[in-house]
Design an enzyme around this catalytic site. Structure first.
Site, PDB file in Angstrom:
ATOM      1  N   CYS A 169       0.806  -1.222   0.000  1.00 32.72           N
ATOM      2  CA  CYS A 169       0.000   0.000   0.000  1.00 32.72           C
ATOM      3  C   CYS A 169       0.841   1.275   0.000  1.00 32.72           C
ATOM      4  CB  CYS A 169      -0.930   0.000   1.206  1.00 32.72           C
ATOM      5  SG  CYS A 169      -1.782  -1.564   1.437  1.00 32.72           S
ATOM      6  N   HIS A 311      -3.001   8.167   5.663  1.00 33.34           N
ATOM      7  CA  HIS A 311      -3.154   6.834   5.088  1.00 33.34           C
ATOM      8  C   HIS A 311      -4.581   6.363   5.345  1.00 33.34           C
ATOM      9  CE1 HIS A 311      -2.068   2.976   3.564  1.00 33.34           C
ATOM     10  NE2 HIS A 311      -2.173   2.354   4.733  1.00 33.34           N
ATOM     11  N   GLU A 322      -1.404   5.670  13.260  1.00 35.77           N
ATOM     12  CA  GLU A 322      -1.091   6.888  12.512  1.00 35.77           C
ATOM     13  C   GLU A 322      -1.425   8.125  13.339  1.00 35.77           C
ATOM     14  OE1 GLU A 322      -1.648   8.884   8.085  1.00 35.77           O
ATOM     15  OE2 GLU A 322      -3.026   7.279   8.684  1.00 35.77           O
ATOM     16  N   LYS A 343      -9.603   7.729   1.355  1.00 36.54           N
ATOM     17  CA  LYS A 343     -10.098   6.355   1.283  1.00 36.54           C
ATOM     18  C   LYS A 343     -11.533   6.231   1.789  1.00 36.54           C
ATOM     19  CE  LYS A 343      -5.594   4.025   1.673  1.00 36.54           C
ATOM     20  NZ  LYS A 343      -4.693   5.173   1.929  1.00 36.54           N
ATOM     21  N   HIS A 348      -9.584   1.706  -0.979  1.00 35.34           N
ATOM     22  CA  HIS A 348      -8.137   1.498  -0.950  1.00 35.34           C
ATOM     23  C   HIS A 348      -7.669   0.979  -2.307  1.00 35.34           C
ATOM     24  CE1 HIS A 348      -4.185   0.831   0.356  1.00 35.34           C
ATOM     25  NE2 HIS A 348      -4.422   0.420   1.597  1.00 35.34           N
ATOM     26  N   PHE A 407       1.472  -3.448   3.954  1.00 35.95           N
ATOM     27  CA  PHE A 407       1.856  -4.785   4.380  1.00 35.95           C
ATOM     28  C   PHE A 407       3.364  -4.965   4.239  1.00 35.95           C
ATOM     29  CE2 PHE A 407      -2.401  -7.185   3.392  1.00 35.95           C
ATOM     30  CZ  PHE A 407      -3.021  -6.468   4.391  1.00 35.95           C
TER      31      PHE A 407
END
Length: 422
Positions: A169, A311, A322, A343, A348, A407
């Site tokens: 991502c 994010h 975050e 998002k 995503h 990830f």
């Protein structure tokens, strides 16, 4: 490598986007600012046996109007998004390579899943009859995703060093950061950076569902409410598809050709958690370092930052970590910085997400409008910052930060600035 002169800057002169809320950047931006959700029930395959039945699908993309039949037959939907975004971006930038300088310009591509839809379809075709003749000879070219970047390079004679990132991502942000560094260290004069994703298939949906990474199935009947970053009821992300492209170049190059300049790329930071394969380290130390590296590289202080494009995946731990990282860095000032998550509306886009979000961050700088975080109806008390809930906000933004974490513990942050001639 030798660092360029300190007064040489790196600017954005072209952008494009294909998202679940628009086939063009203009339409996507309009809908983003108006809080329109692009999340819907999946209608491109049977979801009866799947727990999660929603996604951010690109509606109305007609490849038959854009490409010939041979190209369509040989390529994955991701490839088609990639090429379309690249074409639109270069058209927007009005860039045409000087033949004598063709080795000074590159394509930097990215995708998390690559040509996975074509792969899955070919597997189905093979196993139906165990017939090798049912497998496309072009399958391998779609799985080797860098070939897609090569197709763009060939079309536009961009013959500088080519790169294709697959860094989950964070791929889009890191691709833009890599292009910025290649220019900064005099490897090239400019780069077309493209991120594309089209991996919404039964197998991918099943895998992510079994991983419990996706939004809870209770949202299947209200898909537009499923992506809810920083909300108390958030339960996972919503996978989506689309593409984004940015053309970056050194300022002298842009000025020499009288290019329109959107914004300046002024700082990049990257780190690795070295922790869990799918979740951020709860202490957030690598995310803190990532953001601080970007700020140092941009030579800006914490109080210079006017906006953060988070994010903001809508997963329990990502949003919390975050938020905590932002508070560690910015301290009391963290409560004064508007933060939002694209998002919440576009879902995503995996490997393309960071690039598309950087594009929207640049639009925020240019237009002076911060898109909202929709579905933030019951804010998590542990996520207690200003996430611009529900409605867009007008605000002058001179310096913005865009974050991406993925990830494998990969982290990337980019600092974007309003372009000033001085």
């Amino acid at each position: 490598m030798s660092k360029i002169a300190e007064n040489e800057r790196i600017v954005v002169t072209g952008m494009s986007a294909i998202t679940p809320i628009g086939l063009t950047l203009e339409d996507s931006w309009h809908n983003l600012c108006n809080g329109v959700s692009g999340i819907s029930k999946i209608d491109v395959f049977d979801t009866e046996n799947l727990k999660n039945k929603i996604a951010g699908l690109v509606k109305g993309f007609d490849s038959k109007k854009l490409f010939d039949r041979k190209f369509i037959r040989r390529t994955d939907r991701m490839h088609q998004f990639f090429m379309t975004a690249a074409d639109a971006c270069l058209k927007d930038s009005s860039f045409v390579v000087d033949f004598g300088k063709r080795f000074n310009y590159s394509v930097v591509g990215t995708s998390c899943l690559g040509g996975y839809r074509l792969f899955e379809n070919n597997c189905i075709n093979y196993y139906k009859n165990f017939n090798p003749n049912k497998v496309s000879p072009f399958l391998i070219l779609n799985l080797a995703s860098n070939v897609i970047a090569g197709d763009v390079a060939k079309k536009y004679s961009l013959m500088g060093p080519q790169h294709f990132l697959q860094e989950a991502c964070a791929s889009g942000t890191k691709a833009l950061g890599l292009a910025y560094q290649l220019i900064k260290y005099n490897e090239i004069d400019g780069a077309l950076v493209v991120g594309s994703e089209a991996g919404i298939t039964p197998t991918i949906m099943a895998a992510l569902g079994n991983l419990t990474a996706l939004a809870d199935s209770k949202w299947n009947d209200e898909p537009e409410k499923a992506s809810r970053p920083f909300d108390k009821e958030r339960s996972g992300f919503v996978i989506s598809e689309g593409a984004g492209a940015i053309f970056v170049e050194r300022l002298s190059s842009a000025l020499n050709r009288n290019a329109r300049i959107y914004a300046e790329v002024s700082g990049f930071g990257a780190t690795t958690d070295s922790s869990h394969s799918i979740a951020p380290n709860p202490d957030g130390i690598a995310i803190v370092e990532c953001i601080e590296r970007a700020l140092r590289d941009a030579k800006v202080s914490e109080k210079d930052v006017d906006y953060i494009n988070a994010h903001g995946t809508s997963t329990k731990i990502n949003d919390l970590v975050e938020t905590q990282a932002i508070k560690k860095i910015f301290k009391d000032y963290a409560y004064k910085i508007p933060i939002s998550s694209n998002k919440s509306m576009i879902g995503h886009l995996l490997g393309a997400s960071g690039l598309v979000e950087a594009i929207f961050t640049i639009k925020t700088i240019v237009e002076g409008i911060i898109p909202p975080t929709i579905n933030l109806e019951n804010q998590d008390p542990e996520c207690d910052l200003d996430y611009v809930p529900l409605v867009a906000r007008k605000k002058e933004v001179n310096v913005a930060l865009s974050n991406s974490f993925g990830f494998g513990g990969v982290n990337g942050s980019i600092v974007l600035k309003k372009y000033n001639e001085i």
